[in-house]
Design an enzyme around this catalytic site. Structure first.
Site, PDB file in Angstrom:
ATOM      1  N   TYR A  97       0.804  -1.220   0.000  1.00  0.00           N
ATOM      2  CA  TYR A  97       0.000   0.000   0.000  1.00  0.00           C
ATOM      3  C   TYR A  97       0.845   1.283   0.000  1.00  0.00           C
ATOM      4  CZ  TYR A  97      -3.644  -3.324   1.170  1.00  0.00           C
ATOM      5  OH  TYR A  97      -4.517  -4.384   1.157  1.00  0.00           O
ATOM      6  N   ASN A 102      -7.819   0.247   9.467  1.00  0.00           N
ATOM      7  CA  ASN A 102      -9.024   0.129  10.288  1.00  0.00           C
ATOM      8  C   ASN A 102      -8.809  -0.534  11.636  1.00  0.00           C
ATOM      9  OD1 ASN A 102     -10.201   1.348   8.112  1.00  0.00           O
ATOM     10  ND2 ASN A 102     -11.425  -0.407   7.495  1.00  0.00           N
ATOM     11  N   ASN A 131     -12.395   5.214   9.793  1.00  0.00           N
ATOM     12  CA  ASN A 131     -12.294   3.987  10.592  1.00  0.00           C
ATOM     13  C   ASN A 131     -10.968   3.855  11.329  1.00  0.00           C
ATOM     14  OD1 ASN A 131     -14.901   3.083  10.046  1.00  0.00           O
ATOM     15  ND2 ASN A 131     -14.255   2.156   8.131  1.00  0.00           N
ATOM     16  N   HIS A 176      -4.935   6.339   0.802  1.00  0.00           N
ATOM     17  CA  HIS A 176      -5.316   5.984   2.169  1.00  0.00           C
ATOM     18  C   HIS A 176      -4.108   5.927   3.107  1.00  0.00           C
ATOM     19  CE1 HIS A 176      -8.577   5.017   4.740  1.00  0.00           C
ATOM     20  NE2 HIS A 176      -8.449   3.703   4.772  1.00  0.00           N
TER      21      HIS A 176
END
Length: 192
Positions: free
Chosen positions: A18, A69, A125, A23
């Protein structure tokens, strides 16, 4: 003037999968912030919830190793380890937690600083997880703008935040790190 110990934690999804996704903008900014603050390279720290740690006398930077999250528990563990490393009760009382995260409702290149306790996660979240793991604790949030896609459909929003940044967006995050460095330097001096 005494130095206020700062623990600056980024939340996002783990690298390398990622790396440089919208994000995980908090992690991208923290990588650049390390350069702005002239901190040493990041190293994995088992005692800090296996996150990546870059510690200097003024600033301790830490990247959460977990998925966004569920980042609350690692942030809480790393924060408590940081506090236990401080030499005096005065330093422990003065220490501040700063959480750097992506902010969907803010344009790319902008930051928003929020301080206090009892703040709303506003649907984020990762922040919900941190607030749940540190109930009632006062800390500073620095939201890093990633913009918003045109659609409000959850599937479209998820695809948007999980996409890789363009090269221009990555460059913008380096500029954002400069803005964040000004904020944390003010905090360290007790101005903010």
């Amino acid at each position: 003037m005494s130095i206020r110990p700062l623990f600056i934690a980024s939340i996002g999804n783990p690298s390398p999968t990622y790396t440089n996704t919208l994000h995980s903008a908090g992690h991208t900014v923290l990588n650049y912030l390390r350069n702005w603050l002239q901190n040493p390279p990041f190293e994995k720290s088992r005692s800090h919830a296996s996150g990546l740690l870059s510690a200097s006398p003024e600033y301790t930077l830490w990247q959460s190793p977990s998925l966004m999250n569920i980042s609350g528990k690692p942030v809480s563990t790393a924060w408590r380890t940081f506090l236990s490393s401080l030499a005096t009760p005065e330093a422990k009382r003065a220490a501040r937690l700063v959480v750097v995260h992506d902010e969907l409702e803010l344009a790319i290149g902008k930051i928003k600083v929020r301080e206090g306790k009892g703040m709303s996660a506003k649907g984020h979240n990762g922040l919900k997880s941190v607030l749940g793991a540190l109930p009632g604790m006062e800390f500073t949030r620095i939201g890093v703008g990633i913009g918003r896609c045109a659609s409000r459909e959850s599937r479209d929003v998820a695809a948007y935040v999980m996409r890789k940044m363009t090269s221009n967006e990555v460059e913008t995050m380096e500029d954002v790190a400069g803005q964040v460095s000004e904020v944390v330097r003010e905090m360290e001096r007790g101005v903010r």
